[in-house]
Design a protein around this motif. Structure first.
Motif, PDB file in Angstrom:
ATOM      1  N   LEU A   1       0.922  -1.129  -0.114  1.00 29.08           N
ATOM      2  CA  LEU A   1      -0.058   0.050  -0.029  1.00 29.08           C
ATOM      3  C   LEU A   1       0.728   1.254   0.083  1.00 29.08           C
ATOM      4  N   ILE A   2       0.609   2.026  -0.853  1.00 29.73           N
ATOM      5  CA  ILE A   2       1.587   3.134  -1.240  1.00 29.73           C
ATOM      6  C   ILE A   2       0.834   4.485  -1.066  1.00 29.73           C
ATOM      7  N   LEU A   3       1.062   5.330  -0.225  1.00 29.80           N
ATOM      8  CA  LEU A   3       0.580   6.775   0.065  1.00 29.80           C
ATOM      9  C   LEU A   3       1.462   7.650  -0.677  1.00 29.80           C
ATOM     10  N   ASP A   4       0.720   8.126  -1.865  1.00 27.48           N
ATOM     11  CA  ASP A   4       1.224   8.880  -2.710  1.00 27.48           C
ATOM     12  C   ASP A   4       0.944  10.395  -2.613  1.00 27.48           C
ATOM     13  N   LEU A   5       2.023  11.414  -1.872  1.00 31.09           N
ATOM     14  CA  LEU A   5       1.643  12.611  -1.598  1.00 31.09           C
ATOM     15  C   LEU A   5       1.953  13.616  -2.640  1.00 31.09           C
ATOM     16  N   ASP A   6       1.013  14.228  -3.074  1.00 31.67           N
ATOM     17  CA  ASP A   6       1.113  14.935  -4.329  1.00 31.67           C
ATOM     18  C   ASP A   6       1.224  16.525  -4.301  1.00 31.67           C
ATOM     19  N   ASP A   7       2.053  17.144  -4.463  1.00 34.16           N
ATOM     20  CA  ASP A   7       2.225  18.577  -4.287  1.00 34.16           C
ATOM     21  C   ASP A   7       2.329  19.508  -5.543  1.00 34.16           C
ATOM     22  N   LYS A   8       1.559  19.077  -6.668  1.00 35.00           N
ATOM     23  CA  LYS A   8       1.433  19.864  -7.819  1.00 35.00           C
ATOM     24  C   LYS A   8       0.244  20.274  -8.142  1.00 35.00           C
ATOM     25  N   ASP A   9      -0.086  21.202  -9.087  1.00 38.49           N
ATOM     26  CA  ASP A   9      -1.254  21.565  -9.662  1.00 38.49           C
ATOM     27  C   ASP A   9      -2.319  21.864  -8.475  1.00 38.49           C
ATOM     28  N   GLY A  10      -1.903  22.400  -7.783  1.00 39.63           N
ATOM     29  CA  GLY A  10      -2.880  23.035  -6.501  1.00 39.63           C
ATOM     30  C   GLY A  10      -2.918  22.139  -5.431  1.00 39.63           C
TER      31      GLY A  10
ATOM     32  N   ALA B   1      10.108   7.408  -1.596  1.00 38.66           N
ATOM     33  CA  ALA B   1      10.656   7.887  -2.944  1.00 38.66           C
ATOM     34  C   ALA B   1      10.165   9.103  -3.070  1.00 38.66           C
ATOM     35  N   GLU B   2      11.000  10.102  -3.633  1.00 36.01           N
ATOM     36  CA  GLU B   2      10.699  11.301  -4.088  1.00 36.01           C
ATOM     37  C   GLU B   2      10.375  11.239  -5.547  1.00 36.01           C
ATOM     38  N   THR B   3       9.158  12.120  -5.824  1.00 33.45           N
ATOM     39  CA  THR B   3       8.746  12.075  -7.101  1.00 33.45           C
ATOM     40  C   THR B   3       9.006  13.321  -7.926  1.00 33.45           C
ATOM     41  N   PRO B   4       9.069  13.328  -9.284  1.00 32.50           N
ATOM     42  CA  PRO B   4       9.556  14.598  -9.972  1.00 32.50           C
ATOM     43  C   PRO B   4       8.644  15.743  -9.741  1.00 32.50           C
ATOM     44  N   GLY B   5       7.632  15.772  -9.201  1.00 28.29           N
ATOM     45  CA  GLY B   5       6.936  16.887  -8.783  1.00 28.29           C
ATOM     46  C   GLY B   5       7.020  17.354  -7.550  1.00 28.29           C
ATOM     47  N   GLY B   6       7.943  16.811  -6.837  1.00 23.57           N
ATOM     48  CA  GLY B   6       8.267  17.239  -5.412  1.00 23.57           C
ATOM     49  C   GLY B   6       7.378  16.725  -4.324  1.00 23.57           C
ATOM     50  N   GLY B   7       6.548  15.535  -4.996  1.00 20.60           N
ATOM     51  CA  GLY B   7       5.887  14.671  -3.834  1.00 20.60           C
ATOM     52  C   GLY B   7       6.627  13.548  -3.268  1.00 20.60           C
ATOM     53  N   TRP B   8       5.845  12.605  -2.612  1.00 20.24           N
ATOM     54  CA  TRP B   8       6.521  11.350  -2.050  1.00 20.24           C
ATOM     55  C   TRP B   8       5.834  10.293  -2.254  1.00 20.24           C
ATOM     56  N   HIS B   9       6.376   9.120  -2.312  1.00 20.99           N
ATOM     57  CA  HIS B   9       5.464   7.814  -2.293  1.00 20.99           C
ATOM     58  C   HIS B   9       6.205   7.247  -0.899  1.00 20.99           C
ATOM     59  N   LEU B  10       5.082   6.756   0.027  1.00 18.94           N
ATOM     60  CA  LEU B  10       5.595   6.281   1.230  1.00 18.94           C
ATOM     61  C   LEU B  10       5.050   4.779   1.138  1.00 18.94           C
ATOM     62  N   TYR B  11       5.903   3.648   1.316  1.00 19.60           N
ATOM     63  CA  TYR B  11       5.643   2.399   0.986  1.00 19.60           C
ATOM     64  C   TYR B  11       5.159   1.603   2.493  1.00 19.60           C
ATOM     65  N   PHE B  12       4.084   0.872   2.390  1.00 24.37           N
ATOM     66  CA  PHE B  12       3.647   0.055   3.714  1.00 24.37           C
ATOM     67  C   PHE B  12       3.140  -1.289   3.082  1.00 24.37           C
ATOM     68  N   ALA B  13       2.898  -1.964   4.289  1.00 26.67           N
ATOM     69  CA  ALA B  13       2.594  -3.644   3.702  1.00 26.67           C
ATOM     70  C   ALA B  13       0.870  -3.528   3.611  1.00 26.67           C
ATOM     71  N   ARG B  14       0.591  -4.386   2.474  1.00 24.82           N
ATOM     72  CA  ARG B  14      -1.088  -4.237   2.349  1.00 24.82           C
ATOM     73  C   ARG B  14      -1.813  -4.802   3.405  1.00 24.82           C
ATOM     74  N   PRO B  15      -2.757  -4.042   4.105  1.00 20.63           N
ATOM     75  CA  PRO B  15      -3.421  -4.383   5.090  1.00 20.63           C
ATOM     76  C   PRO B  15      -4.395  -5.565   4.981  1.00 20.63           C
ATOM     77  N   ALA B  16      -4.651  -6.287   5.797  1.00 20.28           N
ATOM     78  CA  ALA B  16      -5.561  -7.498   5.957  1.00 20.28           C
ATOM     79  C   ALA B  16      -6.984  -6.676   5.608  1.00 20.28           C
ATOM     80  N   ASP B  17      -7.539  -5.658   5.869  1.00 22.30           N
ATOM     81  CA  ASP B  17      -8.561  -4.854   5.741  1.00 22.30           C
ATOM     82  C   ASP B  17      -8.916  -4.766   4.142  1.00 22.30           C
ATOM     83  N   ASP B  18      -9.895  -4.683   3.647  1.00 28.46           N
ATOM     84  CA  ASP B  18     -10.078  -4.493   2.315  1.00 28.46           C
ATOM     85  C   ASP B  18     -10.040  -3.148   1.753  1.00 28.46           C
TER      86      ASP B  18
END
Length: 416
Positions: A67-76, A99-116
């Motif tokens: 499960l990846i949280l994609d923190l987006d800091d572009k286009d408002g 991981a840092e993205t080209p737009g200045g955001g971030w990808h944060l990596y986690f294990a996929r939860p058992a919850d759906d």
């Protein structure tokens, strides 16, 4: 620096299914990933074959076990700020790959939860959309060293084996991550989405006309989104790849942001008077329509114009501005010519407005009244969906950044 092939092999060894995306872009490479991220593999033989044939393809990973949280800091969007606010209330997250993205955001990596958990573009917090996207299951992200026009993806904390990814805390699961919900409505009870329904949805969408710029492309794409997310009642995880595959047939393809907007519109504002999941019934195909199902409500209808009393001085007809009026020798003309030469869909009127806006800014910034007020020139450049509204803005932003005034450029453009 490691090659794309070496990095793809390393990620597969760590348990992340990989596939090829187009060089310099996010879309799956149709030559090796005809099913999008569902074409992802851990097989080193396939990976070597793919990247030896097209070595410049970006690397995508399917989030089947992550499960990846994609923190987006572009286009408002302000994903980092939203993340800080949520973390203040829900508590810190364990440190994992980042991981840092080209737009200045971030990808944060986690294990996929058992919850759906389901994927979500602009996950909600306190009822409001955030700049945080949830990538999980049948969704994907680009990984380093993939590159975009704006830069490259880079590890801030390197990837670990998928079995070693940190778990996301339960408060985040309970209060922030979206859960799969199959609402029941009168007449139709939705069960779990099986592969047969997904396959029928894919075949149905494959027969639908692509969206063409200038030919009611927006309602056509929204019609497709309504079929996927309302007619077949697929969630984002199952429906997004189908909408992405349809987008590749559009001319030009929508940006991922615009495509996500249409998906959210179909999910959150379905057509009135239609049953969710109606297209799941029976062995429905485009060539053999179900006689009891009316899908006309899935097609956006033009709104009836409001009846207004026209003032006597109003013109009876409006004519386009003659292009001869757009001829302004000097700097404006030079910017226009560059825009028309480089734009994928050149429009003299949009190029004129962009050049005039830039010229007015460069002049008016030198003039200030006693109270510190600067003059402003407002230009409204109206263009249909896919008419290239972004090109003049990008040119202006590039010029302003080149002279150290990049912060003065607007960071978003409206469509509707």
């Amino acid at each position: 620096m490691m090659s794309f092939l070496d990095c793809a092999l390393q990620l597969a060894e760590l348990g992340y299914p990989v596939f090829q995306c187009v060089p310099g872009g996010k879309l799956p490479f149709r030559g090796t990933a005809p099913n999008g991220c569902d074409s992802a593999t851990l097989d080193p033989k396939k990976i070597r074959k793919w990247w030896r044939k097209t070595p410049d393809c970006n690397i995508g990973i399917k989030c089947s076990r992550s499960l990846i949280l994609d923190l987006d800091d572009k286009d408002g969007r302000q994903g980092t700020r939203d993340f800080t606010e949520i973390r203040r209330e829900l508590g810190p997250l364990p440190e994992g790959p980042m991981a840092e993205t080209p737009g200045g955001g971030w990808h944060l990596y986690f294990a996929r939860p058992a919850d759906d958990i389901v994927g979500k573009v602009g996950a909600l917090w306190n009822g409001e959309p955030t700049g945080i996207d949830i990538r999980v299951g049948s969704q994907y992200v680009l990984v380093p060293p993939s590159a975009r026009e704006t830069g490259v993806y880079a590890w801030h904390k390197p990837a670990v084996h998928v079995d070693e990814l940190p778990p996301i805390p339960q408060p985040w699961i309970d209060r922030f991550l979206p859960k799969r919900v199959a609402p029941a409505r009168s007449g139709i009870v939705l069960g779990p989405t099986d592969n047969e329904i997904i396959d029928r949805c894919i075949k149905y969408v494959d027969t639908m006309e692509p969206a063409i710029s200038g030919q009611r492309g927006h309602p056509q794409t929204l019609k497709v989104a309504n079929v996927i997310f309302h007619g077949f009642a697929l969630d984002e995880a199952d429906g997004w790849p189908i909408l992405m595959a349809y987008n590749e047939r559009c001319r030009p393809p929508w940006s991922l942001r615009d495509l996500a907007h249409k998906m959210n519109e179909a999910i959150e504002h379905p057509p009135p008077g239609t049953e969710r999941g109606a297209l799941r019934i029976g062995n429905l195909t485009r060539t053999e329509p179900h006689p009891d199902i009316d899908i006309s409500g899935l097609i956006p209808q033009p709104r009836a114009p409001a009846i207004q009393t026209e003032p006597e001085f109003a013109p009876r007809t409006l004519q386009p501005i003659p292009e001869s009026f757009l001829h302004v020798p000097g700097y404006v003309e030079q910017v226009m010519e560059h825009c028309l030469r480089t734009a994928p869909y050149p429009s003299p009127h949009l190029a004129f407005c962009g050049a005039m806006a830039l010229q007015s800014f460069l002049c008016s910034r030198k003039i200030t009244e006693e109270g510190g007020v600067r003059p402003n020139l407002y230009l409204l450049a109206v263009g249909g969906s896919g008419h290239g509204k972004g090109c003049p803005r990008k040119i202006n932003s590039y010029i302003l950044q080149s002279i150290g005034l990049g912060d003065s450029a607007g960071n978003q453009i409206s469509s509707g």
